[in-house]
Design a protein around this motif. Structure first.
Motif, short mmCIF file in Angstrom:
data_model
loop_
_atom_site.label_atom_id
_atom_site.label_comp_id
_atom_site.label_asym_id
_atom_site.label_seq_id
_atom_site.Cartn_x
_atom_site.Cartn_y
_atom_site.Cartn_z
N LEU A 138 0.83 -1.21 0.00
CA LEU A 138 0.00 0.00 0.00
C LEU A 138 0.86 1.25 0.00
CD1 LEU A 138 -2.77 1.42 0.35
CD2 LEU A 138 -2.46 1.14 2.83
N TYR A 139 1.84 1.30 0.90
CA TYR A 139 2.71 2.47 1.00
C TYR A 139 3.59 2.63 -0.24
CZ TYR A 139 1.66 4.19 5.66
OH TYR A 139 1.04 4.77 6.75
N ALA A 140 4.00 1.52 -0.83
CA ALA A 140 4.80 1.59 -2.05
C ALA A 140 3.99 2.21 -3.18
CB ALA A 140 5.27 0.19 -2.45
N GLN A 141 2.77 1.72 -3.38
CA GLN A 141 1.93 2.24 -4.46
C GLN A 141 1.59 3.71 -4.24
OE1 GLN A 141 1.88 -1.02 -6.95
NE2 GLN A 141 0.75 0.86 -7.31
N ARG A 142 1.31 4.08 -3.02
CA ARG A 142 0.94 5.46 -2.75
C ARG A 142 2.13 6.41 -2.85
NH1 ARG A 142 -3.89 6.77 -1.10
NH2 ARG A 142 -3.14 8.59 0.02
N ASN A 143 3.33 5.84 -2.89
CA ASN A 143 4.52 6.66 -3.11
C ASN A 143 5.03 6.55 -4.55
OD1 ASN A 143 5.96 8.01 -0.54
ND2 ASN A 143 4.72 6.25 0.12
N GLN A 156 -7.88 -3.11 -0.88
CA GLN A 156 -7.27 -1.78 -0.88
C GLN A 156 -6.00 -1.73 -1.71
OE1 GLN A 156 -6.14 -0.36 3.02
NE2 GLN A 156 -6.31 1.79 2.41
N ILE A 157 -5.12 -2.75 -1.57
CA ILE A 157 -3.86 -2.69 -2.35
C ILE A 157 -4.11 -2.94 -3.83
CG2 ILE A 157 -2.48 -3.33 -0.35
CD1 ILE A 157 -2.09 -6.10 -1.65
N LEU A 158 -5.12 -3.77 -4.14
CA LEU A 158 -5.46 -4.00 -5.55
C LEU A 158 -6.02 -2.72 -6.16
CD1 LEU A 158 -7.06 -7.56 -5.38
CD2 LEU A 158 -4.83 -6.94 -6.34
N GLU A 159 -6.83 -2.00 -5.40
CA GLU A 159 -7.38 -0.73 -5.86
C GLU A 159 -6.27 0.29 -6.12
OE1 GLU A 159 -10.20 2.04 -7.06
OE2 GLU A 159 -10.49 -0.10 -6.62
N GLN A 160 -5.20 0.21 -5.33
CA GLN A 160 -4.07 1.13 -5.49
C GLN A 160 -3.15 0.72 -6.65
OE1 GLN A 160 -3.25 4.00 -3.85
NE2 GLN A 160 -5.20 3.93 -2.76
N ALA A 189 -1.49 -2.46 -6.93
CA ALA A 189 -0.52 -3.54 -6.66
C ALA A 189 -0.94 -4.81 -7.40
CB ALA A 189 -0.45 -3.81 -5.16
N GLU A 190 0.05 -5.60 -7.75
CA GLU A 190 -0.21 -6.89 -8.39
C GLU A 190 0.10 -8.01 -7.40
OE1 GLU A 190 1.60 -7.37 -12.24
OE2 GLU A 190 1.37 -5.24 -12.71
N ILE A 191 -0.52 -9.17 -7.61
CA ILE A 191 -0.31 -10.30 -6.70
C ILE A 191 -0.02 -11.57 -7.50
CG2 ILE A 191 -1.76 -9.32 -4.89
CD1 ILE A 191 -3.96 -11.30 -5.71
N GLU A 192 0.72 -12.46 -6.87
CA GLU A 192 0.99 -13.79 -7.43
C GLU A 192 0.94 -14.80 -6.29
OE1 GLU A 192 1.35 -14.80 -10.47
OE2 GLU A 192 1.67 -12.92 -11.59
N PHE A 193 0.34 -15.97 -6.55
CA PHE A 193 0.33 -17.05 -5.58
C PHE A 193 1.44 -18.03 -5.94
CE2 PHE A 193 -3.99 -15.49 -4.94
CZ PHE A 193 -4.09 -15.52 -3.55
N GLU A 194 2.60 -17.80 -5.36
CA GLU A 194 3.76 -18.66 -5.59
C GLU A 194 4.61 -18.70 -4.33
OE1 GLU A 194 5.89 -18.10 -9.29
OE2 GLU A 194 4.19 -17.06 -10.20
N THR A 195 5.55 -19.65 -4.29
CA THR A 195 6.44 -19.80 -3.14
C THR A 195 7.83 -19.32 -3.51
OG1 THR A 195 5.20 -21.73 -2.33
CG2 THR A 195 7.45 -21.43 -1.50
N LEU A 244 8.65 2.67 3.12
CA LEU A 244 9.22 4.01 2.96
C LEU A 244 10.74 3.96 2.84
CD1 LEU A 244 6.96 5.95 5.50
CD2 LEU A 244 6.87 6.04 3.00
N ALA A 245 11.36 3.03 3.58
CA ALA A 245 12.81 2.86 3.46
C ALA A 245 13.18 2.36 2.06
CB ALA A 245 13.31 1.89 4.52
N ALA A 246 12.38 1.45 1.52
CA ALA A 246 12.63 0.93 0.18
C ALA A 246 12.45 2.03 -0.87
CB ALA A 246 11.69 -0.24 -0.11
N CYS A 247 11.45 2.86 -0.68
CA CYS A 247 11.23 3.98 -1.63
C CYS A 247 12.41 4.94 -1.61
CB CYS A 247 9.93 4.70 -1.28
SG CYS A 247 8.43 3.77 -1.62
#
Length: 302
Positions: free
Chosen positions: A18-23, A66-70, A72-78, A293-296
């Motif tokens: 969420l924070y990544a997408q919003r940044n 919420q994150i999909l609306e922002q 973000a993409e998702i994957e079901f993997e290990t 935020l640190a990653a951004c």
């Protein structure tokens, strides 16, 4: 190519996305089981800000929406490994996936050590709990058992003894391993009973409802009727695949502080997989925001 890949879809991982997408960063969340993590085991969550009461599944679904609306993409993997190639990170999965990004946030969480009894998984959240802070209020004035004898089990039992009519401690060893001070506090209370050298051999049910446990002590079996069972026999972090990227402590947790940084540039950690004093949905979400935020900032400085 993504800006940030988040490994794990619990509250920490989804907050990070969420924070990544919003940044303004693109985020991919890779989750191996189901979104929400341990919070989905709670039938009611009443200690999350802005929600008087919500089920763990509902909270997880809301976070995911919420994150999909922002965006973000998702994957079901290990995820099995993370490689570094210059400024890029390559995240590889058991299913053969390979994803590139600039920063990775590892939010793999933990799993509770289980008793290994028949029907246990079906009763999680329906009589079997792992967190007195989360679920203790549902057992006010009722009788519960606590499986375990270490500090965590003693602390859980102390909290429960303030609310419950009776707390029965069930320890498989012949002694309690937790701190003496905690033992003194707990066992001075009139509504606490203890058994040592016992093995929980069966979960009792009344139809589909949890009704108690069967224990074995010195070759004899006994039934203990109770309304709930709190299992506190340990947590298992799943950090081993990433031990070359981030230091692990003796318990297998990422050995990092509140900054959520690691020894590897561009690799961050968040949530219950990190060494920390308090593991709650709110602290997991807090870690997710800090790590994102640190990653951004890291990406902006490349």
């Amino acid at each position: 190519m993504y800006d940030i890949i988040v490994v794990g879809g619990g509250p920490a991982g989804m907050t990070a996305a969420l924070y990544a997408q919003r940044n303004g960063k693109s985020a991919l969340v890779i989750e191996k089981n189901g979104f929400g993590g341990q919070i989905t085991h709670s039938p009611k969550v009443e200690n999350y800000p802005a929600s008087l009461s919500i089920s763990g599944n509902e909270l997880a679904d809301s976070m995911l929406s919420q994150i999909l609306e922002q965006g973000a993409e998702i994957e079901f993997e290990t995820v099995t490994s993370i490689e570094t190639n210059g400024n890029k990170k390559i995240v590889k999965t058991e299913e053969g996936g390979s994803y590139e990004c600039y920063a990775v946030i590892i939010a793999t969480g933990v799993k509770h050590r289980m008793l290994g009894l028949e029907g246990e998984n079906e009763l999680v959240g329906e009589g079997i709990s792992f967190c007195a802070v989360c679920d203790g209020d549902f057992y006010k004035g009722r009788e519960v058992c606590v499986a375990g004898g270490g500090n965590s089990a003693l602390q859980e039992a102390i909290l429960l003894s303030d609310k419950c009519a009776k707390v029965t401690m069930l320890q498989d060893l012949d002694f309690f391993t937790g701190e003496k001070k905690l033992q003194d506090i707990l066992f001075s209370r009139d509504n606490v009973e203890r058994f040592t050298g016992v093995k929980i051999t069966k979960l009792l049910t009344d139809g589909a409802d949890f009704a108690g446990v069967e224990i074995e002590q010195n070759g004899e079996k006994k039934e203990i009727k109770c309304d709930g069972l709190f299992v506190a026999i340990g947590l298992i972090p799943e950090n081993e695949p990433f031990k070359e990227l981030a230091e692990l402590n003796s318990y297998g947790y990422f050995d990092t502080d509140e900054s959520c940084t690691t020894k590897t540039e561009g690799i961050f950690v968040a949530g219950d997989c990190r060494s920390k004093a308090v593991r709650q949905v709110t602290t997991a979400a807090a870690d997710g925001s800090v790590a994102a935020l640190a990653a951004c900032r890291y990406i902006n400085e490349l």
